[in-house]
Design a protein around this motif. Structure first.
Motif, PDB file in Angstrom:
ATOM      1  N   ILE A   1       1.048  -1.743  -0.077  1.00 39.58           N
ATOM      2  CA  ILE A   1       0.220  -0.187  -0.364  1.00 39.58           C
ATOM      3  C   ILE A   1       0.715   1.333  -0.015  1.00 39.58           C
ATOM      4  CG2 ILE A   1      -0.003   0.306   2.506  1.00 39.58           C
ATOM      5  CD1 ILE A   1      -2.873   1.372   0.355  1.00 39.58           C
ATOM      6  N   ASP A   2       2.268   1.620   0.563  1.00 42.44           N
ATOM      7  CA  ASP A   2       2.894   2.550   0.499  1.00 42.44           C
ATOM      8  C   ASP A   2       3.522   2.355  -0.672  1.00 42.44           C
ATOM      9  OD1 ASP A   2       2.311   2.856   3.380  1.00 42.44           O
ATOM     10  OD2 ASP A   2       4.003   1.608   4.105  1.00 42.44           O
ATOM     11  N   ARG A   3       3.512   1.711  -1.146  1.00 45.56           N
ATOM     12  CA  ARG A   3       3.870   1.245  -2.507  1.00 45.56           C
ATOM     13  C   ARG A   3       3.325   1.706  -3.711  1.00 45.56           C
ATOM     14  NH1 ARG A   3       9.013  -1.903  -3.276  1.00 45.56           N
ATOM     15  NH2 ARG A   3       9.113  -3.595  -1.132  1.00 45.56           N
ATOM     16  N   ALA A   4       2.011   1.365  -3.493  1.00 44.60           N
ATOM     17  CA  ALA A   4       0.925   2.367  -4.603  1.00 44.60           C
ATOM     18  C   ALA A   4       1.108   3.799  -3.940  1.00 44.60           C
ATOM     19  CB  ALA A   4       0.067   1.725  -4.392  1.00 44.60           C
ATOM     20  N   ILE A   5       0.746   3.958  -2.849  1.00 45.61           N
ATOM     21  CA  ILE A   5       1.179   5.491  -2.857  1.00 45.61           C
ATOM     22  C   ILE A   5       1.770   6.237  -3.286  1.00 45.61           C
ATOM     23  CG2 ILE A   5       0.723   7.137  -1.199  1.00 45.61           C
ATOM     24  CD1 ILE A   5      -1.496   4.720   0.721  1.00 45.61           C
TER      25      ILE A   5
ATOM     26  N   GLY B   1       8.437   5.877  -6.112  1.00 36.17           N
ATOM     27  CA  GLY B   1       7.920   5.919  -4.865  1.00 36.17           C
ATOM     28  C   GLY B   1       7.743   4.342  -4.487  1.00 36.17           C
ATOM     29  N   ALA B   2       7.336   4.081  -6.064  1.00 38.73           N
ATOM     30  CA  ALA B   2       6.640   2.382  -6.480  1.00 38.73           C
ATOM     31  C   ALA B   2       8.260   1.778  -5.491  1.00 38.73           C
ATOM     32  CB  ALA B   2       6.913   1.849  -7.340  1.00 38.73           C
ATOM     33  N   TRP B   3       9.138   1.957  -5.081  1.00 38.24           N
ATOM     34  CA  TRP B   3      10.512   0.978  -4.765  1.00 38.24           C
ATOM     35  C   TRP B   3      10.104   1.339  -3.507  1.00 38.24           C
ATOM     36  CZ3 TRP B   3      14.362  -2.414  -6.072  1.00 38.24           C
ATOM     37  CH2 TRP B   3      14.305  -2.911  -7.696  1.00 38.24           C
ATOM     38  N   PHE B   4      10.349   2.688  -3.099  1.00 38.97           N
ATOM     39  CA  PHE B   4      10.411   3.275  -1.380  1.00 38.97           C
ATOM     40  C   PHE B   4       9.760   3.527  -0.208  1.00 38.97           C
ATOM     41  CE2 PHE B   4      14.832   4.192  -3.669  1.00 38.97           C
ATOM     42  CZ  PHE B   4      15.094   2.763  -3.650  1.00 38.97           C
ATOM     43  N   GLY B   5       8.750   3.941  -1.352  1.00 40.16           N
ATOM     44  CA  GLY B   5       7.094   4.382  -0.767  1.00 40.16           C
ATOM     45  C   GLY B   5       7.223   5.385  -0.325  1.00 40.16           C
ATOM     46  N   TRP B   6       6.004   5.849  -0.551  1.00 41.01           N
ATOM     47  CA  TRP B   6       5.357   7.518  -0.195  1.00 41.01           C
ATOM     48  C   TRP B   6       6.699   8.481   0.893  1.00 41.01           C
ATOM     49  CZ3 TRP B   6       3.981  10.041   4.597  1.00 41.01           C
ATOM     50  CH2 TRP B   6       3.669   8.765   5.147  1.00 41.01           C
ATOM     51  N   GLN B   7       6.891   7.432   1.580  1.00 45.18           N
ATOM     52  CA  GLN B   7       7.681   8.470   3.316  1.00 45.18           C
ATOM     53  C   GLN B   7       9.188   9.105   3.121  1.00 45.18           C
ATOM     54  OE1 GLN B   7       6.747   5.384   3.205  1.00 45.18           O
ATOM     55  NE2 GLN B   7       4.857   5.097   5.037  1.00 45.18           N
TER      56      GLN B   7
END
Length: 252
Positions: free
Chosen positions: A148-152, A189-195
């Protein structure tokens, strides 16, 4: 098990992929086929023999020149071969297996994008979109970012720069930010997440400011219309941004 065999295998594979990626960097922007046609000397046009195409080794033995006409060989070849060999060797030495292979693939694509954007201000979809796809698939075995973090991250990275690009075009009447940059940030963002995205953008901005300061310090004249390869700096900031995210937010 010793990490040496994995490091050697990663370095060899990296050098081989680096040779292909260097050819891609040199041919693709000129509209030349990457897969068709044998490698030739830029000076005399002679087709190179297999021994002249051995990554890194041939460049050292030939001292960077054609053995027939002595014309210089574009240093992009050996630089990409060494860079990809270092990425592959280090990745598989530290993380043998799928995780290390994933980091190696990420590094090879990121290096290629960084060079293409620096030289040609171009981030082709044929690299940024597969990078995003791998971030949503292969990277599940590379780091522990949740799906979910990747998708966001993919949506926020792409959408955020897309809004900036459209807004700049509306306000200024000209392009100020390429969509390739938006797709690249979405892929990160897909690799590391939105954070990780704020840190990637911050580090990329700082790197760009430093490079601009160096260029102006050397006497170059830059204006508001001068083009800056943002994609290159996003590539440079990708891994540091992820490391900062791990340390400050994820607590790893």
């Amino acid at each position: 098990m010793s990490a040496a065999p994995f490091a050697i295998a990663g370095a060899v594979l990296g050098a081989i992929f680096g040779s292909f990626l260097a050819t891609l960097i040199l041919r693709w922007p000129a509209g030349r086929s990457v897969l068709r046609g044998r490698s030739q000397c830029d000076g005399c046009g002679r087709s190179l023999s297999p021994l002249e195409l051995v990554p890194v080794v041939s460049a050292i033995l030939l001292r960077g020149t054609c053995r027939i006409c002595a014309a210089p060989i574009d240093p992009t070849h050996v630089r990409m071969e060494i860079g990809c060999a270092a990425i592959g060797g280090l990745s598989l030495a530290l993380l043998p297996g799928v995780e290390g292979a994933g980091w190696a693939i990420f590094g090879w694509i990121i290096l290629t994008l960084a060079v293409l954007d620096w030289r040609h201000m171009w981030l082709p979809d044929a690299l940024t979109l597969p990078l995003a796809f791998l971030g949503l698939t292969l990277a599940l075995w590379v780091n522990d970012v949740s799906p979910i973090d990747r998708a966001i991250g993919a949506l926020v990275g792409y959408g955020g720069l897309l809004i900036l690009s459209v807004g700049y075009r509306v306000l200024r009447g000209r392009e100020g930010l390429g969509l390739g940059d938006a797709k690249l940030l979405g892929a990160l963002g897909a690799w590391f997440g939105w954070q990780a995205l704020p840190f990637v953008l911050l580090i990329a901005s700082l790197a760009a400011i430093i490079v601009v300061a160096i260029r102006t310090g050397r006497g170059e004249t830059l204006s508001r219309s001068s083009a800056i390869p943002l994609g290159t700096f996003l590539c440079i900031a990708a891994l540091p941004g992820w490391i900062v995210t791990r340390l400050l937010i994820l607590g790893a």
